[in-house]
Design a protein around this motif. Structure first.
Motif, short mmCIF file in Angstrom:
data_model
loop_
_atom_site.label_atom_id
_atom_site.label_comp_id
_atom_site.label_asym_id
_atom_site.label_seq_id
_atom_site.Cartn_x
_atom_site.Cartn_y
_atom_site.Cartn_z
N TRP A 116 12.84 -37.45 2.86
CA TRP A 116 13.31 -36.08 2.98
C TRP A 116 13.29 -35.32 1.67
O TRP A 116 13.24 -34.07 1.67
N GLU A 118 10.81 -35.15 -0.13
CA GLU A 118 9.50 -34.50 -0.09
C GLU A 118 9.52 -33.30 0.85
O GLU A 118 8.97 -32.23 0.53
N TYR A 119 10.16 -33.43 2.01
CA TYR A 119 10.23 -32.30 2.94
C TYR A 119 10.95 -31.10 2.31
O TYR A 119 10.58 -29.95 2.51
N TYR A 120 12.02 -31.39 1.55
CA TYR A 120 12.79 -30.31 0.94
C TYR A 120 12.25 -29.91 -0.44
O TYR A 120 12.73 -28.94 -1.02
N ASN A 121 11.30 -30.67 -0.97
CA ASN A 121 10.84 -30.49 -2.35
C ASN A 121 12.03 -30.49 -3.30
O ASN A 121 12.20 -29.59 -4.13
N PRO A 189 11.27 -37.81 11.67
CA PRO A 189 10.54 -38.52 10.60
C PRO A 189 11.13 -39.89 10.33
O PRO A 189 12.33 -40.04 10.11
N LEU A 268 17.93 -29.26 9.83
CA LEU A 268 17.44 -28.97 8.49
C LEU A 268 18.57 -28.67 7.52
O LEU A 268 18.42 -28.85 6.30
N PRO A 294 13.11 -25.76 4.63
CA PRO A 294 11.65 -25.66 4.57
C PRO A 294 11.09 -24.83 5.71
O PRO A 294 11.51 -24.99 6.86
N ASN A 296 7.96 -23.67 8.15
CA ASN A 296 6.65 -24.04 8.72
C ASN A 296 6.24 -25.49 8.43
O ASN A 296 5.06 -25.81 8.42
N LYS A 297 7.23 -26.37 8.26
CA LYS A 297 6.91 -27.79 8.07
C LYS A 297 7.10 -28.59 9.36
O LYS A 297 6.67 -29.72 9.45
N PHE A 298 7.78 -28.01 10.34
CA PHE A 298 8.07 -28.73 11.58
C PHE A 298 7.64 -27.88 12.78
O PHE A 298 7.71 -26.65 12.71
#
Length: 298
Positions: A116, A118-121, A189, A268, A294, A296-298
């Motif tokens: 996660w 990575e998903y949230y940077n 994920p 999220l 985030p 447009n990632k899901f």
């Protein structure tokens, strides 16, 4: 309105008392499990309340759970979670502060944190080893009063979900639903319907009289929320598993169903809090805390 509370009494020597406290906004069940002899108790999967419309949080549900424990004459000695929840914010850090009891979760939360981040940077933001006192692994055990609690790794819903076994009670979180609702989704994920199948079948090897306490219920067809059923009842009545269901049949049904489901409306927001044991993001220069969502990632 106060949340629904039900007591599942000890069945005898080595069996815990269990109270389930239903949190209606998310359909979550929060648990108190206690040694009837010593009155030592653990809290499991307690909710930090969150309004997704205003992003406002509070601890009214956690306070109710603690008040119930006090009313029952219990001493809280553990604050436990089964996994980093996607549908509610956890109250772990708050409960630790209020009770001075250690908090714990499964050790694979570190892998979930890497995923996660990575998903949230948000590199180097989630450090579960700093926010939880214990990261349990498969086969670990600890004491709750005179009762032994055993830990099973139970992946599928998440890669790091764990089950707590206490005498004839098993806290099986987001694996089973109530028998008329089947089983939990496995599409987040790190989730896997194959691993969930293995987890479900393992839980069903427990003695038939074992009380299984689930993580969620949504009052199917308007019935009252329910969260306790025995292994025998799941073998006989669970709509996804009863009868001679093969792994391939189960996984096809689970994966097809999951493909139709939207993300939980708190997901999220929740993961960036739950990977920090329920702590909100750090305050910024203006003193306020901000979620990072985030797009447009899901």
């Amino acid at each position: 309105m106060r949340n629904i509370v039900r007591h599942s009494p000890s069945t005898g020597n080595g069996s815990p008392d269990v109270w389930g406290v239903y949190e209606a906004d998310t359909g979550s069940i929060q648990y108190i499990v206690a040694d009837p002899e010593t009155r030592e108790a653990a809290l499991i999967d307690v909710v930090q309340n969150f309004d997704p419309r205003s992003a406002r949080t509070d601890f009214s549900s956690a306070d109710q759970v603690m008040a119930l424990a006090k009313e029952q004459g219990l001493k809280i000695t553990w604050v436990l979670d089964t996994h980093p929840h996607a549908d509610h914010l956890m109250a772990s850090c708050y409960l630790k502060q209020q009770t001075q009891a250690p908090n714990a979760i499964g050790d694979k939360v570190s892998e979930i944190a890497e995923l996660w981040s990575e998903y949230y940077n948000l590199p180097d933001t989630f450090k579960p080893e700093d926010d939880f006192d214990y990261l349990f692994k498969e086969g670990d055990s600890f004491k709750l009063g005179k009762l032994e609690v055993n830990v099973w790794l139970s992946p599928g819903h998440t890669l790091g979900s764990i089950t707590y076994l206490v005498g004839d009670a098993a806290f099986v979180h987001d694996t089973f639903m109530y028998p008329d609702s089947g089983t939990s989704r496995a599409d987040f994920p790190g989730g896997s319907s194959a691993e969930l199948w293995t987890t479900l079948k393992r839980i069903l090897t427990l003695p038939d009289e074992t009380r299984l306490f689930i993580g969620h219920d949504y009052g199917k067809d308007g019935r009252e929320p329910r969260w306790e059923a025995t292994v025998a009842e799941h073998k006989r009545e669970n709509i996804h598993l009863a009868g001679d269901v093969s792994e391939s049949e189960y996984r096809k049904r689970r994966d097809e169903r999951d493909a139709t489901l939207a993300l939980p409306d708190r997901m999220l927001h929740a993961l960036q809090v739950n990977l920090r044991a329920g702590k909100l993001p750090e305050p910024e220069a203006d003193g306020h805390r901000y979620f990072k969502i985030p797009a447009n990632k899901f």
